[in-house]
Design a protein around this motif. Structure first.
Motif, PDB file in Angstrom:
ATOM      1  N   GLU A  42      -2.620  67.810  12.620  1.00  0.00           N
ATOM      2  CA  GLU A  42      -3.171  66.680  11.878  1.00  0.00           C
ATOM      3  C   GLU A  42      -2.624  66.606  10.458  1.00  0.00           C
ATOM      4  N   MET A  43      -2.413  67.767   9.831  1.00  0.00           N
ATOM      5  CA  MET A  43      -2.084  67.783   8.408  1.00  0.00           C
ATOM      6  C   MET A  43      -0.592  67.922   8.129  1.00  0.00           C
ATOM      7  N   ARG A 174      -1.520  59.009   6.600  1.00  0.00           N
ATOM      8  CA  ARG A 174      -0.333  58.190   6.349  1.00  0.00           C
ATOM      9  C   ARG A 174       0.390  57.880   7.656  1.00  0.00           C
ATOM     10  N   ALA A 175       0.536  58.909   8.504  1.00  0.00           N
ATOM     11  CA  ALA A 175       1.219  58.746   9.782  1.00  0.00           C
ATOM     12  C   ALA A 175       0.256  58.260  10.843  1.00  0.00           C
ATOM     13  N   LYS A 176       0.769  57.560  11.848  1.00  0.00           N
ATOM     14  CA  LYS A 176      -0.070  57.083  12.939  1.00  0.00           C
ATOM     15  C   LYS A 176      -0.568  58.268  13.757  1.00  0.00           C
ATOM     16  N   PRO A 177      -1.895  58.452  13.870  1.00  0.00           N
ATOM     17  CA  PRO A 177      -2.422  59.569  14.654  1.00  0.00           C
ATOM     18  C   PRO A 177      -2.438  59.233  16.134  1.00  0.00           C
ATOM     19  N   SER A 178      -2.505  60.259  16.973  1.00  0.00           N
ATOM     20  CA  SER A 178      -2.651  60.044  18.412  1.00  0.00           C
ATOM     21  C   SER A 178      -4.119  60.157  18.776  1.00  0.00           C
ATOM     22  N   ALA A 179      -4.548  59.345  19.737  1.00  0.00           N
ATOM     23  CA  ALA A 179      -5.949  59.348  20.159  1.00  0.00           C
ATOM     24  C   ALA A 179      -6.027  59.682  21.639  1.00  0.00           C
ATOM     25  N   GLY A 180      -7.172  60.200  22.055  1.00  0.00           N
ATOM     26  CA  GLY A 180      -7.342  60.495  23.471  1.00  0.00           C
ATOM     27  C   GLY A 180      -8.289  61.648  23.696  1.00  0.00           C
ATOM     28  N   ALA A 181      -8.188  62.251  24.870  1.00  0.00           N
ATOM     29  CA  ALA A 181      -8.993  63.413  25.283  1.00  0.00           C
ATOM     30  C   ALA A 181     -10.477  63.099  25.381  1.00  0.00           C
ATOM     31  N   CYS A 182     -10.851  61.829  25.579  1.00  0.00           N
ATOM     32  CA  CYS A 182     -12.264  61.495  25.752  1.00  0.00           C
ATOM     33  C   CYS A 182     -12.714  61.900  27.166  1.00  0.00           C
ATOM     34  N   ARG A 203     -10.996  56.268  18.199  1.00  0.00           N
ATOM     35  CA  ARG A 203     -10.439  54.964  17.811  1.00  0.00           C
ATOM     36  C   ARG A 203      -9.424  55.122  16.684  1.00  0.00           C
ATOM     37  N   VAL A 204      -8.338  54.370  16.784  1.00  0.00           N
ATOM     38  CA  VAL A 204      -7.318  54.354  15.742  1.00  0.00           C
ATOM     39  C   VAL A 204      -7.176  52.922  15.251  1.00  0.00           C
ATOM     40  N   LEU A 205      -7.206  52.717  13.924  1.00  0.00           N
ATOM     41  CA  LEU A 205      -7.203  51.367  13.360  1.00  0.00           C
ATOM     42  C   LEU A 205      -6.274  51.285  12.162  1.00  0.00           C
ATOM     43  N   LYS A 206      -5.532  50.183  12.114  1.00  0.00           N
ATOM     44  CA  LYS A 206      -4.719  49.868  10.929  1.00  0.00           C
ATOM     45  C   LYS A 206      -4.578  48.355  10.867  1.00  0.00           C
ATOM     46  N   SER A 207      -5.182  47.744   9.846  1.00  0.00           N
ATOM     47  CA  SER A 207      -5.084  46.299   9.691  1.00  0.00           C
ATOM     48  C   SER A 207      -3.864  45.948   8.845  1.00  0.00           C
ATOM     49  N   ASN A 208      -3.537  44.676   8.791  1.00  0.00           N
ATOM     50  CA  ASN A 208      -2.351  44.251   8.041  1.00  0.00           C
ATOM     51  C   ASN A 208      -2.441  44.583   6.560  1.00  0.00           C
ATOM     52  N   SER A 209      -3.664  44.627   6.035  1.00  0.00           N
ATOM     53  CA  SER A 209      -3.840  44.876   4.608  1.00  0.00           C
ATOM     54  C   SER A 209      -3.926  46.364   4.267  1.00  0.00           C
ATOM     55  N   ASP A 210      -4.083  47.209   5.293  1.00  0.00           N
ATOM     56  CA  ASP A 210      -4.218  48.646   5.046  1.00  0.00           C
ATOM     57  C   ASP A 210      -2.864  49.321   4.947  1.00  0.00           C
ATOM     58  N   LYS A 211      -2.771  50.283   4.049  1.00  0.00           N
ATOM     59  CA  LYS A 211      -1.561  51.080   3.939  1.00  0.00           C
ATOM     60  C   LYS A 211      -1.629  52.326   4.811  1.00  0.00           C
ATOM     61  N   PHE A 212      -2.847  52.666   5.231  1.00  0.00           N
ATOM     62  CA  PHE A 212      -3.033  53.914   5.952  1.00  0.00           C
ATOM     63  C   PHE A 212      -3.727  53.675   7.289  1.00  0.00           C
ATOM     64  N   ARG A 215      -8.654  56.961  11.770  1.00  0.00           N
ATOM     65  CA  ARG A 215      -9.013  57.459  13.101  1.00  0.00           C
ATOM     66  C   ARG A 215     -10.471  57.900  13.097  1.00  0.00           C
ATOM     67  N   THR A 216     -11.246  57.413  14.052  1.00  0.00           N
ATOM     68  CA  THR A 216     -12.658  57.776  14.169  1.00  0.00           C
ATOM     69  C   THR A 216     -12.896  58.419  15.532  1.00  0.00           C
ATOM     70  N   GLU A 217     -13.387  59.650  15.519  1.00  0.00           N
ATOM     71  CA  GLU A 217     -13.683  60.381  16.749  1.00  0.00           C
ATOM     72  C   GLU A 217     -15.188  60.642  16.839  1.00  0.00           C
TER      73      GLU A 217
END
Length: 231
Positions: A42-43, A174-182, A203-212, A215-217
């Protein structure tokens, strides 16, 4: 030289680090970190990323050790002469928030612990009386707990509430995280009594206005999960 680790306290720099390397291209440095494999992934810093002091990440290696779920991460930087007294590792993890809430669940009254010893046949007798299919005198054949169940059903009570812990972790990276393992039994990032947890959302989210990336688990706790259905 001081080292700043962002987003976790379970990863530490190892003795013998940093390592200095001299070549015809110039001076570079390797830093070695040890900790939980998931946290290391993650880091990890982004290859090619320039820190605020100008140092660039050349490569990142993460590999397991002989200890279960513990790994090591080797980060190589170029142009060490530009590094100040503090190097930021894992700058993708910008924030790490952990929440605990108790979720309300509704269950059938017959499944309440107080009625666990009532035979199913007597539960059926009560339900038939309530629906008008049987005479009230049938309740005399039932045990005391079944009669108590009948009293509650007469009052219109058909269910009861239980509360389950839900642990939620929200991270910005900063980087796109991977989601899964539910749908798998796994420990959440905090301990809550003796509950067993199932990962129930990622859940992984990035809107057009977000720079980052955000991820919510979520992990939902229960007294136990059916090991035939959930691994």
């Amino acid at each position: 030289m001081g080292v700043k680790v962002i987003g976790t306290t379970s990863v530490v720099e190892q003795s013998g680090s940093p390592r200095y390397s001299y070549s015809k291209e110039g001076l570079s440095i390797q830093r070695i970190y040890r900790g939980d494999m998931a946290e290391l992934k993650e880091m990890r810093p982004t290859v090619g990323h320039n820190a605020s002091d100008g140092v660039k990440v050349i490569s990142v290696e993460i590999y397991p050790t002989s200890v279960s779920e513990i790994g090591e991460m080797v980060v190589k930087y170029d142009d060490f002469t530009s590094v100040s007294n503090e190097v930021e590792v894992g700058t993708e993890v910008l924030s790490d928030e952990i929440e605990l809430e108790w979720s309300q669940l509704e269950k059938p009254l017959a499944s309440a612990p107080i009625f666990k010893n009532v035979p199913f046949s007597e539960i059926q007798i009560v339900e038939k009386i309530i629906s008008g299919e049987s005479n009230n005198s049938e309740i005399d054949k039932c045990c005391d707990d079944a009669k108590k169940y009948y009293e509650k059903r007469q009052k219109g009570v058909s269910s009861y509430l239980i509360f389950a812990p839900v642990v939620r972790r929200t991270r910005q990276t900063r980087a796109k995280p991977s989601a899964g393992a539910c749908g798998k039994i796994s420990p959440p990032p905090m301990t809550v009594g003796n509950y067993v947890f199932l990962k129930t959302a990622d859940r992984v989210l990035k809107s057009n206005s977000d720079k980052f990336w955000t991820r919510t688990e979520e992990w939902t706790g229960a007294d136990n999960w059916d090991r035939d259905l959930y691994k």
